[in-house]
Design a protein around this motif. Sequence first.
Motif, mmCIF file in Angstrom:
data_model
loop_
_atom_site.group_PDB
_atom_site.id
_atom_site.type_symbol
_atom_site.label_atom_id
_atom_site.label_comp_id
_atom_site.label_asym_id
_atom_site.label_seq_id
_atom_site.Cartn_x
_atom_site.Cartn_y
_atom_site.Cartn_z
ATOM 1 N N ALA A 66 66.379 -3.648 88.716
ATOM 2 C CA ALA A 66 65.566 -4.752 88.357
ATOM 3 C C ALA A 66 65.224 -5.759 89.353
ATOM 4 C CB ALA A 66 66.639 -5.491 87.212
ATOM 5 N N ALA A 67 66.169 -5.878 90.271
ATOM 6 C CA ALA A 67 66.000 -6.902 91.440
ATOM 7 C C ALA A 67 64.768 -6.006 92.152
ATOM 8 C CB ALA A 67 67.151 -6.910 92.209
ATOM 9 N N ALA A 68 64.665 -5.031 92.595
ATOM 10 C CA ALA A 68 63.657 -4.139 93.174
ATOM 11 C C ALA A 68 62.347 -4.484 92.442
ATOM 12 C CB ALA A 68 64.194 -2.597 93.517
ATOM 13 N N ARG A 69 62.247 -4.268 91.296
ATOM 14 C CA ARG A 69 61.070 -4.348 90.453
ATOM 15 C C ARG A 69 60.828 -5.891 90.711
ATOM 16 N NH1 ARG A 69 63.305 -1.063 86.486
ATOM 17 N NH2 ARG A 69 64.217 -2.655 85.351
ATOM 18 N N SER A 70 61.489 -6.788 90.415
ATOM 19 C CA SER A 70 61.158 -8.134 90.420
ATOM 20 C C SER A 70 60.624 -8.430 91.761
ATOM 21 C CB SER A 70 62.461 -8.919 90.171
ATOM 22 O OG SER A 70 61.962 -10.499 89.997
ATOM 23 N N ARG A 71 61.275 -8.159 93.040
ATOM 24 C CA ARG A 71 60.759 -8.609 94.433
ATOM 25 C C ARG A 71 59.490 -7.993 94.657
ATOM 26 N NH1 ARG A 71 64.175 -11.181 97.807
ATOM 27 N NH2 ARG A 71 66.499 -11.790 96.777
ATOM 28 N N SER A 72 59.140 -6.656 93.947
ATOM 29 C CA SER A 72 57.676 -6.011 94.251
ATOM 30 C C SER A 72 56.911 -6.539 93.471
ATOM 31 C CB SER A 72 57.838 -4.688 94.089
ATOM 32 O OG SER A 72 58.093 -4.482 92.619
ATOM 33 N N ARG A 73 56.965 -7.292 92.510
ATOM 34 C CA ARG A 73 55.878 -7.910 91.762
ATOM 35 C C ARG A 73 55.939 -9.508 91.813
ATOM 36 N NH1 ARG A 73 57.698 -5.127 85.869
ATOM 37 N NH2 ARG A 73 56.604 -3.037 86.156
ATOM 38 N N LEU A 74 56.685 -10.128 92.539
ATOM 39 C CA LEU A 74 56.613 -11.554 92.407
ATOM 40 C C LEU A 74 55.968 -11.931 93.861
ATOM 41 C CD1 LEU A 74 59.960 -12.580 91.317
ATOM 42 C CD2 LEU A 74 57.894 -12.785 90.106
ATOM 43 N N ALA A 75 54.950 -12.902 93.841
ATOM 44 C CA ALA A 75 54.373 -13.620 94.801
ATOM 45 C C ALA A 75 54.154 -14.988 94.596
ATOM 46 C CB ALA A 75 52.834 -13.061 94.957
ATOM 47 N N LYS A 107 57.993 -21.010 82.332
ATOM 48 C CA LYS A 107 57.130 -20.075 83.181
ATOM 49 C C LYS A 107 58.308 -19.181 84.042
ATOM 50 C CE LYS A 107 52.827 -22.339 83.583
ATOM 51 N NZ LYS A 107 51.757 -22.901 84.551
ATOM 52 N N GLY A 108 59.436 -19.970 84.480
ATOM 53 C CA GLY A 108 60.256 -19.296 85.081
ATOM 54 C C GLY A 108 60.901 -18.127 84.318
ATOM 55 N N ARG A 109 61.213 -18.437 83.167
ATOM 56 C CA ARG A 109 61.691 -17.510 82.045
ATOM 57 C C ARG A 109 60.882 -16.122 81.816
ATOM 58 N NH1 ARG A 109 62.575 -18.323 75.740
ATOM 59 N NH2 ARG A 109 63.114 -16.338 74.870
ATOM 60 N N LEU A 110 59.554 -16.534 81.655
ATOM 61 C CA LEU A 110 58.459 -15.573 81.676
ATOM 62 C C LEU A 110 58.251 -14.766 82.850
ATOM 63 C CD1 LEU A 110 56.162 -14.284 80.119
ATOM 64 C CD2 LEU A 110 54.620 -16.176 80.587
ATOM 65 N N ALA A 111 58.532 -15.373 84.072
ATOM 66 C CA ALA A 111 58.272 -14.524 85.295
ATOM 67 C C ALA A 111 59.481 -13.659 85.198
ATOM 68 C CB ALA A 111 58.410 -15.543 86.375
ATOM 69 N N ARG A 112 60.700 -13.974 84.876
ATOM 70 C CA ARG A 112 61.744 -12.932 84.956
ATOM 71 C C ARG A 112 61.590 -11.911 84.205
ATOM 72 N NH1 ARG A 112 67.543 -13.227 86.299
ATOM 73 N NH2 ARG A 112 68.894 -12.003 84.967
ATOM 74 N N VAL A 113 60.795 -12.362 82.879
ATOM 75 C CA VAL A 113 60.738 -11.157 81.869
ATOM 76 C C VAL A 113 59.717 -9.971 82.347
ATOM 77 C CG1 VAL A 113 59.827 -10.795 79.412
ATOM 78 C CG2 VAL A 113 61.371 -12.416 79.747
ATOM 79 N N LEU A 114 58.793 -10.680 82.816
ATOM 80 C CA LEU A 114 57.529 -9.697 83.465
ATOM 81 C C LEU A 114 57.858 -9.109 84.650
ATOM 82 C CD1 LEU A 114 54.620 -12.168 82.874
ATOM 83 C CD2 LEU A 114 55.335 -10.484 81.291
ATOM 84 N N SER A 115 58.701 -9.773 85.526
ATOM 85 C CA SER A 115 58.973 -8.916 86.888
ATOM 86 C C SER A 115 60.108 -7.838 86.651
ATOM 87 C CB SER A 115 59.328 -9.969 87.869
ATOM 88 O OG SER A 115 60.410 -10.608 87.618
ATOM 89 N N ALA A 127 57.472 -11.951 97.792
ATOM 90 C CA ALA A 127 58.936 -12.347 97.643
ATOM 91 C C ALA A 127 59.747 -11.963 98.890
ATOM 92 C CB ALA A 127 59.573 -11.599 96.425
ATOM 93 N N ASP A 128 59.657 -10.989 99.396
ATOM 94 C CA ASP A 128 60.431 -10.989 100.698
ATOM 95 C C ASP A 128 59.729 -11.149 101.956
ATOM 96 O OD1 ASP A 128 62.657 -9.797 99.452
ATOM 97 O OD2 ASP A 128 61.849 -7.762 99.249
ATOM 98 N N ASP A 129 58.509 -12.017 101.801
ATOM 99 C CA ASP A 129 58.155 -12.359 103.056
ATOM 100 C C ASP A 129 58.992 -13.680 103.727
ATOM 101 O OD1 ASP A 129 55.866 -10.895 103.531
ATOM 102 O OD2 ASP A 129 54.631 -12.411 102.204
ATOM 103 N N ARG A 130 59.350 -13.401 104.972
ATOM 104 C CA ARG A 130 60.329 -14.290 105.337
ATOM 105 C C ARG A 130 59.783 -15.813 105.960
ATOM 106 N NH1 ARG A 130 65.550 -13.105 106.314
ATOM 107 N NH2 ARG A 130 66.422 -11.212 105.527
#
Length: 248
Positions: free
Chosen positions: A100-109, A204-212, A120-123
């Motif tokens: 779930a963490a890997a999916r989320s980090r790959s989908r979030l911008a 929106k944060g809740r929706l982002a969690r569901v989708l990502s 997500a992982d840009d430093r």
Amino acid sequence: MIVLLPPSETKRDGGDGQALSLDTLSSPALGPLRAELVGELVELAADRAASRRALGVSAKQDAEIDRNAALRTAPTMPAIDRYTGVLYDALDIGSLRSAAAARSRSRLAVASALFGLVRADDRIPAYRLSATSRLPGRPTLAARWRPALEPVLAAIAEDELVVDLRSGSYAALARVPGAVTVEVVAEHVDGRRTVVSHFNKAHKGRLARVLSTSRSEPADAAAVAALARRAGMRVQRRDDHLTVLVAA
């Protein structure tokens, strides 16, 4: 699918990464404008009065100016961990584990007035610059970002569905063709609907969690709405626009 988030004014201090390296950020086509803006903010930080005017901060917030002065040397951390506040509390990415963490980090911008777009992982370091900030003697940030950022977002949208959760000022930095857009409104007992302010970010944060974190890969607005409904959210759809309804 890419879930495009607004940034937050509040950001965590510190980090365990090396200093900012623009060359390592995703979307390298944005590099030249990123470099310009970093340079301008570092230079502006030498003039506190001008910085306060440009950034819309008070003397009590001079620590924000200090952050900008240190942009080139400050430690970095993943962007999704850097941003804080109501939306990011509801997203709660730190609680996710394994797949779930890997999916989320790959989908979030995240949209950014300084970096245009970060994954997500840009430093990145802590900084202060809002979409509505106006740097002295320069065009608006929207005028500067649009020519560079719109082609990048258009290319992403050609390959993946984009769910755009940005606020208005950040959406103005660049359009995303074909994106699914989302608004949150409060529904009163008499049927009236009003715009939600504070709780807009939480939903929106809740929706982002569901989708990502979803195992499925929605292809259109209807599929996005279906995922939200399965998570217990009340959603209405009109073409590519979703309205999330919350009780007033």
